[in-house]
Design a protein around this motif. Structure first.
Motif, mmCIF file in Angstrom:
data_model
loop_
_atom_site.group_PDB
_atom_site.id
_atom_site.type_symbol
_atom_site.label_atom_id
_atom_site.label_comp_id
_atom_site.label_asym_id
_atom_site.label_seq_id
_atom_site.Cartn_x
_atom_site.Cartn_y
_atom_site.Cartn_z
ATOM 1 N N UNK A 28 10.135 -29.932 22.375
ATOM 2 C CA UNK A 28 10.299 -30.870 23.708
ATOM 3 C C UNK A 28 9.949 -32.183 22.955
ATOM 4 N N UNK A 29 10.882 -32.989 23.603
ATOM 5 C CA UNK A 29 10.728 -34.577 23.323
ATOM 6 C C UNK A 29 11.466 -35.491 24.532
ATOM 7 N N UNK A 30 10.373 -36.003 25.145
ATOM 8 C CA UNK A 30 10.621 -36.738 26.263
ATOM 9 C C UNK A 30 11.995 -37.468 26.099
ATOM 10 N N UNK A 31 12.241 -38.223 24.917
ATOM 11 C CA UNK A 31 13.594 -38.980 25.138
ATOM 12 C C UNK A 31 14.801 -38.194 24.869
ATOM 13 N N UNK A 32 14.537 -36.894 24.447
ATOM 14 C CA UNK A 32 15.807 -35.872 24.130
ATOM 15 C C UNK A 32 16.171 -34.727 25.217
ATOM 16 N N UNK A 33 15.252 -34.270 25.725
ATOM 17 C CA UNK A 33 15.661 -33.145 26.657
ATOM 18 C C UNK A 33 14.667 -33.477 28.004
ATOM 19 N N UNK A 34 14.714 -34.745 28.677
ATOM 20 C CA UNK A 34 13.857 -34.657 29.906
ATOM 21 C C UNK A 34 14.102 -34.069 31.087
ATOM 22 N N UNK A 35 15.431 -33.408 31.155
ATOM 23 C CA UNK A 35 15.819 -32.821 32.384
ATOM 24 C C UNK A 35 17.051 -31.821 32.224
ATOM 25 N N UNK A 73 26.006 -27.009 27.130
ATOM 26 C CA UNK A 73 27.280 -27.000 27.245
ATOM 27 C C UNK A 73 27.730 -27.852 25.939
ATOM 28 N N UNK A 74 28.844 -27.874 26.014
ATOM 29 C CA UNK A 74 29.603 -28.395 24.688
ATOM 30 C C UNK A 74 29.348 -30.019 24.725
ATOM 31 N N UNK A 75 29.080 -30.610 25.857
ATOM 32 C CA UNK A 75 28.610 -31.852 25.933
ATOM 33 C C UNK A 75 27.137 -32.582 25.556
ATOM 34 N N UNK A 76 26.245 -31.023 25.342
ATOM 35 C CA UNK A 76 24.902 -31.632 25.329
ATOM 36 C C UNK A 76 24.077 -31.471 26.534
ATOM 37 N N UNK A 77 24.855 -31.038 27.738
ATOM 38 C CA UNK A 77 24.020 -31.119 28.992
ATOM 39 C C UNK A 77 23.444 -29.461 29.048
ATOM 40 N N UNK A 78 22.067 -29.522 29.466
ATOM 41 C CA UNK A 78 21.605 -28.134 29.512
ATOM 42 C C UNK A 78 21.648 -27.798 31.152
ATOM 43 N N UNK A 79 22.033 -26.590 31.538
ATOM 44 C CA UNK A 79 22.206 -26.223 32.668
ATOM 45 C C UNK A 79 21.373 -25.061 32.964
ATOM 46 N N UNK A 80 20.717 -24.864 34.023
ATOM 47 C CA UNK A 80 19.959 -23.773 34.599
ATOM 48 C C UNK A 80 20.649 -23.314 35.985
ATOM 49 N N UNK A 81 21.042 -22.161 35.804
ATOM 50 C CA UNK A 81 21.870 -21.392 36.978
ATOM 51 C C UNK A 81 20.908 -20.219 37.401
ATOM 52 N N UNK A 82 20.692 -20.286 38.921
ATOM 53 C CA UNK A 82 19.874 -18.954 39.491
ATOM 54 C C UNK A 82 20.443 -18.760 40.852
ATOM 55 N N UNK A 83 19.854 -17.764 41.425
ATOM 56 C CA UNK A 83 20.103 -17.249 42.676
ATOM 57 C C UNK A 83 18.729 -17.390 43.354
ATOM 58 N N UNK A 84 18.741 -18.067 44.328
ATOM 59 C CA UNK A 84 17.298 -18.566 45.090
ATOM 60 C C UNK A 84 16.781 -17.305 45.689
ATOM 61 N N UNK A 85 15.389 -17.190 45.622
ATOM 62 C CA UNK A 85 14.619 -16.506 46.165
ATOM 63 C C UNK A 85 13.089 -17.086 46.609
ATOM 64 N N UNK A 86 12.868 -16.899 47.748
ATOM 65 C CA UNK A 86 11.499 -17.240 48.468
ATOM 66 C C UNK A 86 10.470 -17.132 47.668
ATOM 67 N N UNK A 87 9.545 -18.103 47.363
ATOM 68 C CA UNK A 87 8.123 -17.700 46.773
ATOM 69 C C UNK A 87 7.160 -17.735 47.618
ATOM 70 N N UNK A 88 6.386 -16.619 47.605
ATOM 71 C CA UNK A 88 5.224 -16.392 48.679
ATOM 72 C C UNK A 88 4.027 -16.442 47.881
ATOM 73 N N UNK A 89 3.657 -17.186 47.085
ATOM 74 C CA UNK A 89 2.499 -17.748 46.645
ATOM 75 C C UNK A 89 1.541 -16.595 46.047
#
Length: 140
Positions: free
Chosen positions: A74-81, A124-140
Motif C-alpha cells: 500500500x502506498x498512499x500515493x499510488x493506490x489511494x482509491x 484494468x489496462x489503464x491502471x484503474x482498480x475496480x471492485x465489483x459486487x452485489x449489494x447485501x445488507x449488513x446486520x452488524x
C-alpha cells in the motif's frame, strides 16, 4: 436493475477515523465492518481495522473505505482509491465483470464472499482498480 459507482478510499489503519470525519462533514450514517467481524484476522493488531466501511447520507453522499492489511502493498500515493461498482443483480454484475476483465489483471476473482453474493477486484489496462459486487445488507 441498477448500478452505482462509489469512490472507495484505501488507508492503512485510518479508515474508521476517515469515515467518522466524512460523516461529520457530509452527515449520514457510518457502517464499519472489521477484520474481526468477518473472521479474517491475520495480524492481531489489525483485528479492529476496517475491512469494509461506508458513509451514506440522505443527501446522496456516499464514500467507501477500508484498511489495506499489512500483508498487501500500500502506498498512499499510488493506490489511494478504487472505483466500486455495486449492483443488485448477479447476472448484471457478472456481465460487467466479463467486459472489464478483458485485458485486465484480476486481483480477486469474481466469486461469492463472506459479505456479498458476488465480489471481485481487477486492475484494468489503464491502471484503474475496480471492485465489483452485489449489494447485501449488513446486520452488524
Amino acid at each position: 436493475m441498477s448500478v452505482t459507482t462509489t469512490t472507495h478510499l484505501n488507508f492503512r489503519g485510518d479508515a474508521r477515523a476517515a469515515l467518522d470525519h466524512y460523516r461529520s462533514v457530509f452527515g449520514g450514517r457510518v457502517t464499519a465492518v472489521t477484520y474481526q467481524d468477518v473472521g479474517e484476522v491475520r495480524v492481531e493488531e489489525e483485528a479492529d481495522r476496517v475491512v469494509w466501511g461506508e458513509v451514506t447520507g440522505e443527501n446522496g453522499f456516499h464514500v467507501m473505505a477500508y484498511d489495506v492489511p499489512s500483508s498487501q502493498p500500500w502506498d498512499q500515493g499510488s493506490n489511494p482509491f478504487y472505483v466500486s461498482v455495486r449492483g443488485d443483480d448477479t447476472d448484471e454484475i457478472s456481465a460487467l465483470w466479463q467486459k472489464l476483465a478483458q485485458g485486465s489483471t484480476v486481483v480477486h476473482p469474481l466469486a461469492p464472499s463472506q459479505w456479498a453474493p458476488l465480489y471481485g477486484m481487477l486492475t484494468d489496462r489503464f491502471g484503474v482498480t475496480w471492485v465489483l459486487d452485489v449489494a447485501a445488507p449488513y446486520h452488524g
